[in-house]
Scaffold this motif. Structure first.
Motif, mmCIF file in Angstrom:
data_model
loop_
_atom_site.group_PDB
_atom_site.id
_atom_site.type_symbol
_atom_site.label_atom_id
_atom_site.label_comp_id
_atom_site.label_asym_id
_atom_site.label_seq_id
_atom_site.Cartn_x
_atom_site.Cartn_y
_atom_site.Cartn_z
ATOM 1 N N GLU A 255 11.777 41.189 7.663
ATOM 2 C CA GLU A 255 12.265 41.844 8.886
ATOM 3 C C GLU A 255 11.271 41.517 9.983
ATOM 4 O OE1 GLU A 255 13.656 46.147 8.338
ATOM 5 O OE2 GLU A 255 12.567 45.764 6.478
ATOM 6 N N ARG B 168 -3.047 36.372 18.111
ATOM 7 C CA ARG B 168 -2.962 36.155 16.662
ATOM 8 C C ARG B 168 -1.803 35.232 16.307
ATOM 9 N NH1 ARG B 168 -3.527 41.928 13.664
ATOM 10 N NH2 ARG B 168 -3.776 40.501 11.897
ATOM 11 N N VAL C 78 11.916 50.270 6.690
ATOM 12 C CA VAL C 78 10.824 49.831 7.557
ATOM 13 C C VAL C 78 11.150 50.117 9.021
ATOM 14 C CG1 VAL C 78 9.894 47.690 8.563
ATOM 15 C CG2 VAL C 78 9.647 48.134 6.115
ATOM 16 N N HIS C 79 12.360 49.781 9.425
ATOM 17 C CA HIS C 79 12.762 49.973 10.824
ATOM 18 C C HIS C 79 12.623 51.453 11.224
ATOM 19 C CE1 HIS C 79 15.901 48.548 14.070
ATOM 20 N NE2 HIS C 79 14.854 49.106 14.613
ATOM 21 N N TYR D 18 14.681 42.517 15.287
ATOM 22 C CA TYR D 18 14.909 43.646 16.190
ATOM 23 C C TYR D 18 14.212 43.396 17.515
ATOM 24 C CZ TYR D 18 15.206 45.470 11.384
ATOM 25 O OH TYR D 18 15.462 45.642 10.050
ATOM 26 N N PHE E 260 7.039 43.030 6.633
ATOM 27 C CA PHE E 260 7.632 42.733 7.940
ATOM 28 C C PHE E 260 6.584 42.126 8.859
ATOM 29 C CE2 PHE E 260 6.351 46.284 10.827
ATOM 30 C CZ PHE E 260 5.822 47.176 9.907
ATOM 31 N N ARG F 28 4.364 45.824 3.330
ATOM 32 C CA ARG F 28 5.627 46.394 3.813
ATOM 33 C C ARG F 28 6.597 45.297 4.276
ATOM 34 N NH1 ARG F 28 3.944 50.801 7.913
ATOM 35 N NH2 ARG F 28 6.172 51.254 7.940
ATOM 36 N N LEU G 35 4.920 34.053 2.730
ATOM 37 C CA LEU G 35 4.326 35.371 2.471
ATOM 38 C C LEU G 35 5.330 36.514 2.439
ATOM 39 C CD1 LEU G 35 1.099 34.545 4.411
ATOM 40 C CD2 LEU G 35 1.213 35.065 1.980
ATOM 41 N N PHE H 299 10.103 42.195 14.161
ATOM 42 C CA PHE H 299 10.227 42.890 15.443
ATOM 43 C C PHE H 299 9.704 41.983 16.554
ATOM 44 C CE2 PHE H 299 10.956 47.376 14.191
ATOM 45 C CZ PHE H 299 10.723 47.299 12.828
ATOM 46 N N ALA I 87 1.558 44.498 7.400
ATOM 47 C CA ALA I 87 2.482 43.624 8.135
ATOM 48 C C ALA I 87 1.731 42.516 8.874
ATOM 49 C CB ALA I 87 3.262 44.456 9.156
ATOM 50 N N HIS I 88 2.387 41.397 9.069
ATOM 51 C CA HIS I 88 1.833 40.360 9.935
ATOM 52 C C HIS I 88 1.939 40.785 11.395
ATOM 53 C CE1 HIS I 88 2.492 37.028 6.738
ATOM 54 N NE2 HIS I 88 1.227 37.413 6.763
ATOM 55 N N VAL I 89 0.919 40.496 12.173
ATOM 56 C CA VAL I 89 0.970 40.752 13.613
ATOM 57 C C VAL I 89 0.654 39.447 14.337
ATOM 58 C CG1 VAL I 89 0.057 42.083 15.542
ATOM 59 C CG2 VAL I 89 0.264 43.150 13.287
ATOM 60 N N SER J 96 5.335 33.239 7.862
ATOM 61 C CA SER J 96 5.327 34.649 7.468
ATOM 62 C C SER J 96 6.412 34.931 6.429
ATOM 63 C CB SER J 96 5.540 35.524 8.712
ATOM 64 O OG SER J 96 5.651 36.883 8.370
ATOM 65 N N PRO K 66 2.002 40.681 3.006
ATOM 66 C CA PRO K 66 2.125 41.987 3.651
ATOM 67 C C PRO K 66 2.885 42.990 2.770
ATOM 68 C CG PRO K 66 2.640 40.243 5.206
ATOM 69 C CD PRO K 66 2.532 39.589 3.855
ATOM 70 N N MET L 32 -2.815 36.082 11.908
ATOM 71 C CA MET L 32 -1.832 37.169 11.809
ATOM 72 C C MET L 32 -1.951 37.949 10.498
ATOM 73 S SD MET L 32 1.675 35.080 10.909
ATOM 74 C CE MET L 32 1.886 34.168 9.366
ATOM 75 N N ASP L 33 -2.817 37.507 9.587
ATOM 76 C CA ASP L 33 -2.929 38.089 8.240
ATOM 77 C C ASP L 33 -2.882 39.623 8.274
ATOM 78 O OD1 ASP L 33 -4.148 37.105 5.261
ATOM 79 O OD2 ASP L 33 -4.503 39.193 5.801
ATOM 80 N N ALA L 34 -2.069 40.195 7.400
ATOM 81 C CA ALA L 34 -1.835 41.640 7.397
ATOM 82 C C ALA L 34 -3.091 42.454 7.105
ATOM 83 C CB ALA L 34 -0.748 41.987 6.371
#
Lengths: 148, 148
Positions: free
Chosen positions: A82, B60, B4-5, A125, A33, A31, A78, A84, A56-58, A74, A29, B39-41
């Motif tokens: 950070e 995901r 990022v935050h 966070y 995060f 960025r 990878l 969330f 970013a990973h989701v 993650s 990713p 979850m891959d970005a």
């Protein structure tokens, strides 16, 4: 083929036609995060958090919970550094008040932070996504519990 | 606050400002389907499958695997009645050839179909997302294994 099945394939055809430079995106990713949130249909993390492909990973499941395996991969494989954790109002899984939800986010973040496979260097966070406004509402106690 | 935050919060502020009618979306997915993927970005399921907020559940995790709990909740509590299982090329979790990946999608779909909590009425489609083209490539053996 069902209506949904053919609609998804048609939408994908349109997407692929203008794919362009996204073919060159690297696996890690960009960025660095990750977002862990609920599978709820009303949430689009890319839209509500400003993600482009590659950023970013989701990670998503019913409730946005229990995803240590994915979070650890993650970070360790990878490079995200950070995270969330985002629950949301009017959740079909939890049926909690906002006050209860804040406690639930705080407990989840504290549990992730305390897990033996979770590296010390990653801040976590805690947020609640409000499905009536699209806003991310911080849960300060959660973010504090997820501090490095 | 990290870069990022603060970027995520700024993007969210912009999103919330034009949230509009999305405040009225009901909890159950309007188009009554679910997508299980990685979850891959590089993957944005809303973009590659044409989803708007409110349309579908998106589940995901690392690899897009093992999500029976979420899928069962998606159907029983919230009424989805078609599921897409989508792995992808160049996956950091699996390191498989496309041929191996097709077998992996087929095995996953067959395992979901065979699970005692998975209802008989839900067709399950198997696909591989090609990160170099943005295209969904059907795995016919998987879709067949996921037939009702």
């Amino acid at each position: 083929m069902t209506k949904v099945h053919s609609e998804v394939l048609a939408a994908n055809e349109t997407y692929a036609k203008t794919f362009g430079d996204k073919a060159k995106l690297p696996m890690p990713p960009g960025r660095r995060f990750a977002i862990l949130t609920c599978m709820d249909a009303r949430l689009d993390p890319a839209k509500f958090a400003g993600l482009s492909e590659g950023d970013a990973h989701v990670i998503r499941n019913a409730g946005g919970r229990d995803a240590i395996r994915s979070l650890v991969i993650s970070h360790k494989l990878l490079g995200t550094n950070e995270w969330f954790v985002i629950h949301h109002s009017d959740c079909g899984i939890d049926w909690l008040t906002i006050k209860d939800q804040a406690a639930s986010v705080t407990a989840d973040v504290a549990r992730i932070r305390a897990h033996k496979l979770v590296p010390a260097g990653v801040p976590i966070y805690g947020y609640i996504y409000d499905v009536k406004s699209g806003r991310l509402i911080e849960v300060p106690a959660a973010t504090k519990a997820g501090k490095v």
